[in-house]
Design a protein around this motif. Structure first.
Motif, PDB file in Angstrom:
ATOM      1  N   VAL A  64       0.841  -1.195   0.000  1.00 28.71           N
ATOM      2  CA  VAL A  64       0.000   0.000   0.000  1.00 28.71           C
ATOM      3  C   VAL A  64       0.877   1.245   0.000  1.00 28.71           C
ATOM      4  O   VAL A  64       1.915   1.303   0.666  1.00 28.71           O
ATOM      5  CB  VAL A  64      -0.947   0.039   1.223  1.00 28.71           C
ATOM      6  CG1 VAL A  64      -2.008  -1.034   1.125  1.00 28.71           C
ATOM      7  CG2 VAL A  64      -0.180  -0.082   2.517  1.00 28.71           C
ATOM      8  N   ALA A  65       0.450   2.226  -0.782  1.00 26.95           N
ATOM      9  CA  ALA A  65       0.980   3.579  -0.674  1.00 26.95           C
ATOM     10  C   ALA A  65       0.073   4.349   0.283  1.00 26.95           C
ATOM     11  O   ALA A  65      -0.989   3.871   0.680  1.00 26.95           O
ATOM     12  CB  ALA A  65       1.031   4.245  -2.046  1.00 26.95           C
ATOM     13  N   VAL A  66       0.471   5.537   0.643  1.00 28.59           N
ATOM     14  CA  VAL A  66      -0.309   6.281   1.635  1.00 28.59           C
ATOM     15  C   VAL A  66      -1.697   6.605   1.096  1.00 28.59           C
ATOM     16  O   VAL A  66      -2.692   6.546   1.834  1.00 28.59           O
ATOM     17  CB  VAL A  66       0.446   7.560   2.067  1.00 28.59           C
ATOM     18  CG1 VAL A  66       0.656   8.510   0.901  1.00 28.59           C
ATOM     19  CG2 VAL A  66      -0.313   8.255   3.199  1.00 28.59           C
ATOM     20  N   GLU A  67      -1.811   6.918  -0.224  1.00 25.93           N
ATOM     21  CA  GLU A  67      -3.138   7.195  -0.756  1.00 25.93           C
ATOM     22  C   GLU A  67      -3.995   5.939  -0.808  1.00 25.93           C
ATOM     23  O   GLU A  67      -5.217   5.997  -0.643  1.00 25.93           O
ATOM     24  CB  GLU A  67      -3.063   7.841  -2.143  1.00 25.93           C
ATOM     25  CG  GLU A  67      -2.405   6.990  -3.222  1.00 25.93           C
ATOM     26  CD  GLU A  67      -0.930   7.292  -3.351  1.00 25.93           C
ATOM     27  OE1 GLU A  67      -0.379   7.051  -4.442  1.00 25.93           O
ATOM     28  OE2 GLU A  67      -0.324   7.769  -2.376  1.00 25.93           O
ATOM     29  N   ASP A  68      -3.362   4.769  -1.011  1.00 26.18           N
ATOM     30  CA  ASP A  68      -4.123   3.525  -0.952  1.00 26.18           C
ATOM     31  C   ASP A  68      -4.708   3.300   0.437  1.00 26.18           C
ATOM     32  O   ASP A  68      -5.853   2.870   0.581  1.00 26.18           O
ATOM     33  CB  ASP A  68      -3.223   2.337  -1.328  1.00 26.18           C
ATOM     34  CG  ASP A  68      -2.751   2.383  -2.771  1.00 26.18           C
ATOM     35  OD1 ASP A  68      -3.509   2.905  -3.603  1.00 26.18           O
ATOM     36  OD2 ASP A  68      -1.633   1.914  -3.047  1.00 26.18           O
ATOM     37  N   ALA A  69      -3.921   3.581   1.456  1.00 21.79           N
ATOM     38  CA  ALA A  69      -4.401   3.416   2.827  1.00 21.79           C
ATOM     39  C   ALA A  69      -5.590   4.336   3.096  1.00 21.79           C
ATOM     40  O   ALA A  69      -6.573   3.929   3.726  1.00 21.79           O
ATOM     41  CB  ALA A  69      -3.270   3.695   3.811  1.00 21.79           C
TER      42      ALA A  69
END
Length: 531
Positions: A64-69
């Protein structure tokens, strides 16, 4: 859509959050715009269409990237799912208040039997029996209008059969109009409860927006905490390896007689400290993983699902503009201050409603009906064209002698409105304070990043120098261990400063009410409520 009716009761104004800094690249996240199309989800919660979201695969970490989270949390977080129902629940109160003006159909069906036996003793006569049978069927339509007018249309059919009298049928069709002249006679006071319910629904939408912004900030903070915890594990692992190498080197030099045996205890203590720090770092990373999993709640994941982060806490060259610009945005877009402004409008409606309650009741009424009589059911209705009719008109008045309860309600409404005005003034001051403190934290962490980077480089030089002196026997293992410890602390402070800066920027945007906008997430409540 919940809150749409409330928007008609207040004035709102769109605010452009793009002036401070570069919102399209705040924190390095890809945001709304740049050719992205968008789709509507529940309650107009819009996420980028080209985002598909990571899915857990058996035995493989969730990447996960931060935007995915953030997007996973907005779609699957259980707390948000619970809060999303609140505007819908609040909207049911609008339907309840609106139902006060819905037409009502009423009806009545009754049967009566009466038998009376009369005995006149003084006449020494036989007992007389009198029998009465009555039947009634009635129906109609009744409606209360916002103008204070009550309308009722009804039809009725009666049958009566009495001893010694022929059976008789009566039919009646009539209409009754009642108009409030004082209390209850104004549209604004009669609609006040409905308007308050609509504003309450809109306030719940702003409250939901505030919850969503807090959730996004919490997810991003949890993400960077997990990244930081992983970096701490890596640094402690490297420090443990270095300490073990130093212990081996110390033992070798003791064996050849270059160092005293007391140096081995210092080296062993340093290894034990590094192992202790590594245990704590792994435990913290695991705790942060569980917290991040709960916030994201990815479908198909379990508590054992591993997480691999794709982003590093880089410090971006991000111009944030002036603090005054963020303060103005906070005054305009913070959901809590807009919700407080709505409470003022609600209080004004309560003042209107309670002032109307101070008036005496004075109602004008008129009733008009046509009646037909016959010896059969059908004939009685055909006789409505005959001369039989009834008419009644008049005035009804009512007023409490002291009106203490009404006066108390009116006073309380005025006090509540004044309290709401003071609450907005206090909230505005708190917004200014929150934004300025968040701004100071961004500035502090940004300067701290540069400072700790210099400290780390200098500590590396100190460690190299101490190791060189240790090689030629000019210092002890204790001094080298202390230099290693200082370098470890500076490395930990460096990654902590970078993560803290990312979190501080996120908090600044949350305090200014622009976090969702800067993340490209559309949701109701993104306009300023104008008093």
């Amino acid at each position: 859509m919940p809150g749409d009716a409330g928007l008609e009761q207040v004035e709102t104004r769109a605010v452009d959050p793009g002036s401070p800094g570069d919102p399209a690249r705040a924190d390095g996240l890809e945001l709304e715009g740049e050719g992205r199309e968008r789709h509507a989800a529940e309650l107009d919660l819009e996420l980028p269409m080209d985002w598909t979201g990571p899915e857990p695969v058996d035995d493989l970490p969730l990447e996960v990237a931060v935007e995915d989270a953030v997007f996973l949390a907005l779609q699957h977080n259980r707390s948000l799912a619970t809060e999303q129902l609140q505007p819908a629940i609040q909207g049911t109160f609008e339907a309840v208040e609106r139902a006060e003006f819905d037409p009502v159909i009423f009806g009545e069906l009754s049967i009566g039997r009466d038998r009376v036996v009369q005995q006149f003793q003084e006449l020494d006569a036989a007992a007389q029996e009198r029998r009465t049978e009555t039947e009634r069927i009635q129906g109609g339509l009744r409606q209360q209008l916002p103008t204070g007018t009550s309308l009722e249309m009804s039809v009725r059919s009666d049958r009566s059969d009495r001893s010694g009298v022929d059976e008789q049928y009566a039919a009646r069709a009539g209409v009754t109009l009642t108009q409030a002249l004082l209390r209850g006679g104004r549209i604004d006071s009669n609609l006040a409860s409905l308007r308050q319910a609509e504003i309450d629904t809109l306030a719940s939408v702003y409250e939901l927006r505030g919850f969503a912004e807090a959730l996004v900030a919490e997810v991003e903070a949890a993400y960077w905490d997990y990244v930081l915890a992983g970096e701490r594990v890596r640094i402690f692992s490297e420090a443990l390896d270095v300490a073990e190498q130093q212990l081996d080197e110390t033992r070798r030099r003791i064996q050849v007689g270059d160092r005293p045996e007391t140096d081995e205890a210092a080296a062993q203590a340093e290894v034990a400290l590094r192992r202790q720090g590594l245990i704590d770092a792994r435990n913290r990373r695991e705790s942060n993983r569980l917290g991040l999993l709960r916030l994201m709640n990815p479908p198909g994941a379990s508590w054992e699902t591993a997480i691999d982060t794709l982003d590093e806490p880089e410090v971006l060259d991000l111009p944030l503009g002036e603090v005054g610009e963020h303060v103005l945005l906070g005054r305009s877009l913070r959901p809590d201050i807009n919700e407080a402004r709505l409470r003022i409008r609600r209080g004004e409606l309560e003042v209107v409603r309670t002032r109307d309650g101070m008036l005496p009741r004075l109602d004008f009424f008129v009733t008009l009906g046509k009646t037909g009589y016959a010896d059969s059911f059908g004939s009685s209705w055909r006789d409505l064209d005959g001369p039989g009719y009834d008419f009644q008109a008049g005035i009804q008045a009512e007023m409490p002698l002291f009106r203490r309860a009404e006066q108390a309600r009116s006073d309380r409404a005025g006090f509540n409105r004044d309290q709401a005005v003071q609450a907005v003034a206090n909230m505005r001051q708190m917004v200014d304070l929150d934004v300025r403190n968040a701004w100071l934290e961004v500035e502090r962490t940004r300067e701290q990043v540069d400072a700790v980077a210099v400290t780390r480089r200098l500590q590396e030089e100190v460690l190299r120098a101490e190791q060189a002196r240790f090689e030629v026997g000019q210092t002890t293992a204790i001094v080298v261990a202390q230099a290693q410890r200082d370098l470890l602390e500076s490395r930990l402070e460096e990654i902590d400063a970078a993560a803290s800066w990312r979190q501080a920027v996120t908090e600044l945007h949350r305090q200014s009410g622009t976090l969702l906008l800067r993340r490209g997430i559309a949701m109701p409540g993104d306009e300023e409520v104008v008093l």
